[in-house]
Design a protein around this motif. Structure first.
Motif, PDB file in Angstrom:
ATOM      1  N   ALA A   1      -0.329  -0.745   1.160  1.00  0.00           N
ATOM      2  CA  ALA A   1      -0.608   0.420   0.319  1.00  0.00           C
ATOM      3  C   ALA A   1      -1.107  -0.001  -1.062  1.00  0.00           C
ATOM      4  CB  ALA A   1       0.654   1.274   0.197  1.00  0.00           C
ATOM      5  N   LEU A   2      -0.477  -1.025  -1.642  1.00  0.00           N
ATOM      6  CA  LEU A   2      -0.889  -1.488  -2.966  1.00  0.00           C
ATOM      7  C   LEU A   2      -2.280  -2.115  -2.942  1.00  0.00           C
ATOM      8  CD1 LEU A   2       2.504  -3.024  -4.144  1.00  0.00           C
ATOM      9  CD2 LEU A   2       1.396  -0.985  -5.066  1.00  0.00           C
ATOM     10  N   ASN A   3      -2.587  -2.869  -1.895  1.00  0.00           N
ATOM     11  CA  ASN A   3      -3.932  -3.450  -1.789  1.00  0.00           C
ATOM     12  C   ASN A   3      -4.998  -2.371  -1.679  1.00  0.00           C
ATOM     13  OD1 ASN A   3      -3.013  -6.044  -1.985  1.00  0.00           O
ATOM     14  ND2 ASN A   3      -3.285  -6.565   0.169  1.00  0.00           N
ATOM     15  N   ALA A   4      -4.712  -1.350  -0.896  1.00  0.00           N
ATOM     16  CA  ALA A   4      -5.663  -0.244  -0.766  1.00  0.00           C
ATOM     17  C   ALA A   4      -5.835   0.477  -2.105  1.00  0.00           C
ATOM     18  CB  ALA A   4      -5.177   0.734   0.299  1.00  0.00           C
ATOM     19  N   TRP A   5      -4.748   0.658  -2.824  1.00  0.00           N
ATOM     20  CA  TRP A   5      -4.795   1.315  -4.132  1.00  0.00           C
ATOM     21  C   TRP A   5      -5.604   0.494  -5.130  1.00  0.00           C
ATOM     22  CZ3 TRP A   5       0.110   2.458  -7.576  1.00  0.00           C
ATOM     23  CH2 TRP A   5      -0.277   3.279  -8.635  1.00  0.00           C
ATOM     24  N   SER A   6      -5.436  -0.818  -5.114  1.00  0.00           N
ATOM     25  CA  SER A   6      -6.186  -1.673  -6.045  1.00  0.00           C
ATOM     26  C   SER A   6      -7.680  -1.659  -5.740  1.00  0.00           C
ATOM     27  CB  SER A   6      -5.655  -3.108  -5.987  1.00  0.00           C
ATOM     28  OG  SER A   6      -5.922  -3.713  -4.732  1.00  0.00           O
ATOM     29  N   ILE A   7      -8.044  -1.533  -4.470  1.00  0.00           N
ATOM     30  CA  ILE A   7      -9.465  -1.461  -4.110  1.00  0.00           C
ATOM     31  C   ILE A   7     -10.082  -0.170  -4.641  1.00  0.00           C
ATOM     32  CG2 ILE A   7     -11.048  -1.213  -2.162  1.00  0.00           C
ATOM     33  CD1 ILE A   7      -9.254  -3.134  -0.603  1.00  0.00           C
ATOM     34  N   ILE A   8      -9.337   0.916  -4.544  1.00  0.00           N
ATOM     35  CA  ILE A   8      -9.837   2.187  -5.062  1.00  0.00           C
ATOM     36  C   ILE A   8      -9.974   2.133  -6.578  1.00  0.00           C
ATOM     37  CG2 ILE A   8      -9.300   4.643  -5.323  1.00  0.00           C
ATOM     38  CD1 ILE A   8      -7.911   4.499  -2.612  1.00  0.00           C
ATOM     39  N   GLU A   9      -8.970   1.570  -7.251  1.00  0.00           N
ATOM     40  CA  GLU A   9      -8.981   1.494  -8.708  1.00  0.00           C
ATOM     41  C   GLU A   9     -10.029   0.515  -9.229  1.00  0.00           C
ATOM     42  OE1 GLU A   9      -7.404   3.242 -10.941  1.00  0.00           O
ATOM     43  OE2 GLU A   9      -6.252   4.440  -9.505  1.00  0.00           O
ATOM     44  N   SER A  10     -10.481  -0.427  -8.384  1.00  0.00           N
ATOM     45  CA  SER A  10     -11.451  -1.424  -8.844  1.00  0.00           C
ATOM     46  C   SER A  10     -12.784  -0.807  -9.231  1.00  0.00           C
ATOM     47  CB  SER A  10     -11.673  -2.475  -7.752  1.00  0.00           C
ATOM     48  OG  SER A  10     -12.211  -1.879  -6.579  1.00  0.00           O
ATOM     49  N   SER A  11     -13.060   0.396  -8.751  1.00  0.00           N
ATOM     50  CA  SER A  11     -14.307   1.072  -9.116  1.00  0.00           C
ATOM     51  C   SER A  11     -14.228   1.721 -10.502  1.00  0.00           C
ATOM     52  CB  SER A  11     -14.642   2.153  -8.078  1.00  0.00           C
ATOM     53  OG  SER A  11     -13.605   3.113  -7.995  1.00  0.00           O
ATOM     54  N   ASP A  12     -13.011   1.779 -11.049  1.00  0.00           N
ATOM     55  CA  ASP A  12     -12.804   2.369 -12.373  1.00  0.00           C
ATOM     56  C   ASP A  12     -12.702   1.252 -13.402  1.00  0.00           C
ATOM     57  OD1 ASP A  12     -12.153   3.799 -14.603  1.00  0.00           O
ATOM     58  OD2 ASP A  12     -10.223   4.536 -13.864  1.00  0.00           O
TER      59      ASP A  12
ATOM     60  N   PRO B   1      -4.055  -4.962 -12.877  1.00  0.00           N
ATOM     61  CA  PRO B   1      -3.083  -6.075 -12.958  1.00  0.00           C
ATOM     62  C   PRO B   1      -1.665  -5.667 -12.588  1.00  0.00           C
ATOM     63  CG  PRO B   1      -4.545  -6.112 -14.864  1.00  0.00           C
ATOM     64  CD  PRO B   1      -4.812  -4.826 -14.134  1.00  0.00           C
ATOM     65  N   THR B   2      -1.264  -4.445 -12.946  1.00  0.00           N
ATOM     66  CA  THR B   2       0.092  -4.000 -12.618  1.00  0.00           C
ATOM     67  C   THR B   2       0.247  -3.796 -11.118  1.00  0.00           C
ATOM     68  OG1 THR B   2       0.291  -2.906 -14.771  1.00  0.00           O
ATOM     69  CG2 THR B   2       1.831  -2.237 -13.034  1.00  0.00           C
ATOM     70  N   ILE B   3      -0.757  -3.199 -10.496  1.00  0.00           N
ATOM     71  CA  ILE B   3      -0.702  -3.002  -9.036  1.00  0.00           C
ATOM     72  C   ILE B   3      -0.636  -4.343  -8.323  1.00  0.00           C
ATOM     73  CG2 ILE B   3      -1.975  -2.150  -7.035  1.00  0.00           C
ATOM     74  CD1 ILE B   3      -3.165   0.008  -8.886  1.00  0.00           C
ATOM     75  N   LYS B   4      -1.489  -5.268  -8.727  1.00  0.00           N
ATOM     76  CA  LYS B   4      -1.482  -6.593  -8.101  1.00  0.00           C
ATOM     77  C   LYS B   4      -0.186  -7.339  -8.385  1.00  0.00           C
ATOM     78  CE  LYS B   4      -6.488  -7.284  -7.981  1.00  0.00           C
ATOM     79  NZ  LYS B   4      -7.634  -8.139  -8.426  1.00  0.00           N
ATOM     80  N   ALA B   5       0.390  -7.118  -9.567  1.00  0.00           N
ATOM     81  CA  ALA B   5       1.646  -7.778  -9.908  1.00  0.00           C
ATOM     82  C   ALA B   5       2.782  -7.285  -9.024  1.00  0.00           C
ATOM     83  CB  ALA B   5       1.976  -7.536 -11.379  1.00  0.00           C
TER      84      ALA B   5
END
Length: 438
Positions: free
Chosen positions: A354-365, A374-378
């Motif tokens: 779930a966190l990896n999917a969330w970080s991919i979505i946020e990477s476009s922002d 960084p917090t999601i990946k942490a």
């Protein structure tokens, strides 16, 4: 130290029940005897249970003093374990993060045009052994955390040995004080090995490769992901066995009595050790913990490297995952399979996906690059990575095979069933988020 003092110390260790060689599992599980000790009970030489404070004509004042001291120590026992778990978790997360970078993550970052300009980058960005599965670089079966899983499994094998009667620390003599420091043993096995290895990140990369959305160059890599599961399991098992072999070789020289029944511990010369060995180890580990956190914050604030923001956040939150896994380990002896380890790996895998999917979505922002990503990946690196474990997983699989060498069906179902279930539910969580969230 006189022989009388030696006898008192041995008696205290036996009453506390913290002998490292008696720990049957990497995860610490409280037994009924330990529960009794926490309530002020202890066992006599015949196995009967007595209560501290009861009058016993057979005990002299010295024995009562030892038992009273032991009861007080047991009341703080859990806190010492939590301390060791937290400190060693930080060390494990650090090794895992930099091992991933050294063996391939920096190479993938270079191909994506996202360099990490620090002391490791000049060397690591040229070493392309593993890959993240998100770039045009082939070889995703050799996932980023494969080297860390192998190192952690080797250390677990080294600390486990071939028998529960062996001293826990092969490099030290059987009578060394650290051989009875159960907090240190739990810290190394549960925290260091458990957080150095990660089932969740391994599973998440295989899920990411199967889905293919995050890789615009290669698309779905189902065959490579399946091979990644097989290689990951076999490499970890081989590393665990190698660790036990090295431990046996060292024990042959340091503690020969474990191989020769004619030798006795009592017949081996007893050495005298300073009392400071009992407290200097946690102090040194605490200093290392503080130094690492300070360096990571300095790298973030002073040098402005966003990667170190991810690291110091991960190190602070990672003990949560380790302590939850430690508590779940109480389930391991209650079912036909290690339910505690399975639940830890399953929950960690779902959270990581779930966190990896969330970080991919946020990477476009672009605005999320400072704190959100960084917090999601942490959290993924720290909590999910430390909640799951490969070292205990392969230890359990290996021991199942050794108990049934001609019929290892249980080990096969446990190992491959865990990977299959985590893969399936990981895909169920990951794919809808990355495909339909936008």
């Amino acid at each position: 130290m006189s022989s009388a003092d030696t006898n008192v110390e041995v008696s205290a260790a036996e009453i506390i029940g913290v002998g490292g060689a008696k720990m049957e599992d990497e995860e610490f599980v409280y037994s009924a005897a330990n529960d009794n000790q926490g309530q002020g009970d202890y066992g006599d030489e015949n196995g009967a249970t007595k209560t501290v404070g009861d009058e016993d004509e057979d005990m002299d004042e010295d024995e009562r003093g030892v038992i009273s001291m032991t009861s007080n120590m047991c009341s703080d026992w859990k806190w010492f374990h939590v301390m060791y778990l937290s400190l060693f978790t930080t060390v494990g997360v650090t090794i895992r993060a930099f091992a991933a970078r050294f063996f391939g993550e920096d190479c993938s970052s270079a191909s994506e045009g996202q360099p990490i300009d620090d002391w490791l980058w000049p060397v690591s960005h040229k070493i392309c052994v593993t890959t993240s599965g998100t770039t045009e670089q082939y070889g995703g079966a050799l996932f980023l955390d494969l080297p860390a899983n192998m190192i952690g499994s080797f250390v677990m094998g080294f600390m486990t040995g071939h028998s529960a009667d062996w001293p826990v620390l092969p490099c030290l003599r059987h009578d060394h004080p650290l051989q009875s420091d159960s907090g240190l043993h739990v810290g190394i096995r549960t925290a260091l090995c458990g957080s150095l290895t990660t089932f969740s990140s391994w599973n998440s990369q295989m899920v990411l490769m199967m889905d293919g959305t995050a890789n615009p160059y290669l698309g779905s890599q189902i065959l490579a992901a399946i091979l990644g599961y097989v290689l990951g399991l076999q490499a970890a098992v081989a590393s665990f066995r190698a660790g036990r072999t090295v431990a046996a070789w060292i024990h042959l020289r340091r503690n020969p009595h474990v191989f020769d029944s004619d030798l006795s511990k009592k017949g081996i010369h007893q050495r005298w050790y300073h009392d400071h060995l009992y407290w200097i180890t946690p102090v040194l580990v605490f200093i290392l913990f503080g130094t690492l956190i300070a360096l990571y914050i300095m790298g973030d604030v002073y040098w402005g490297i966003a990667y170190y923001r991810q690291l110091w956040i991960a190190c602070i939150v990672a003990p949560i995952g380790t302590i939850v896994r430690w508590k779940l380990s109480a389930l391991n002896g209650k079912y036909p399979f290690p339910a505690g380890t399975f639940l830890a790996n399953f929950i960690g895998s779902i959270l990581s996906a779930a966190l990896n999917a969330w970080s991919i979505i946020e990477s476009s922002d672009k605005g999320a690059e400072r704190w959100e990503i960084p917090t999601i990946k942490a959290v993924s690196l720290g909590i999910a990575g430390s909640l799951s474990t490969v070292s205990t997983f392969v230890k359990e699989c290996t021991e199942m095979v050794e108990k049934n060498p001609h019929f290892d069906k249980k080990s096969f179902l446990y190992s491959h069933g865990s990977m299959l279930i985590c893969c399936f539910f990981g895909l169920m969580v990951y794919s809808p988020i990355v495909r339909y969230a936008n």
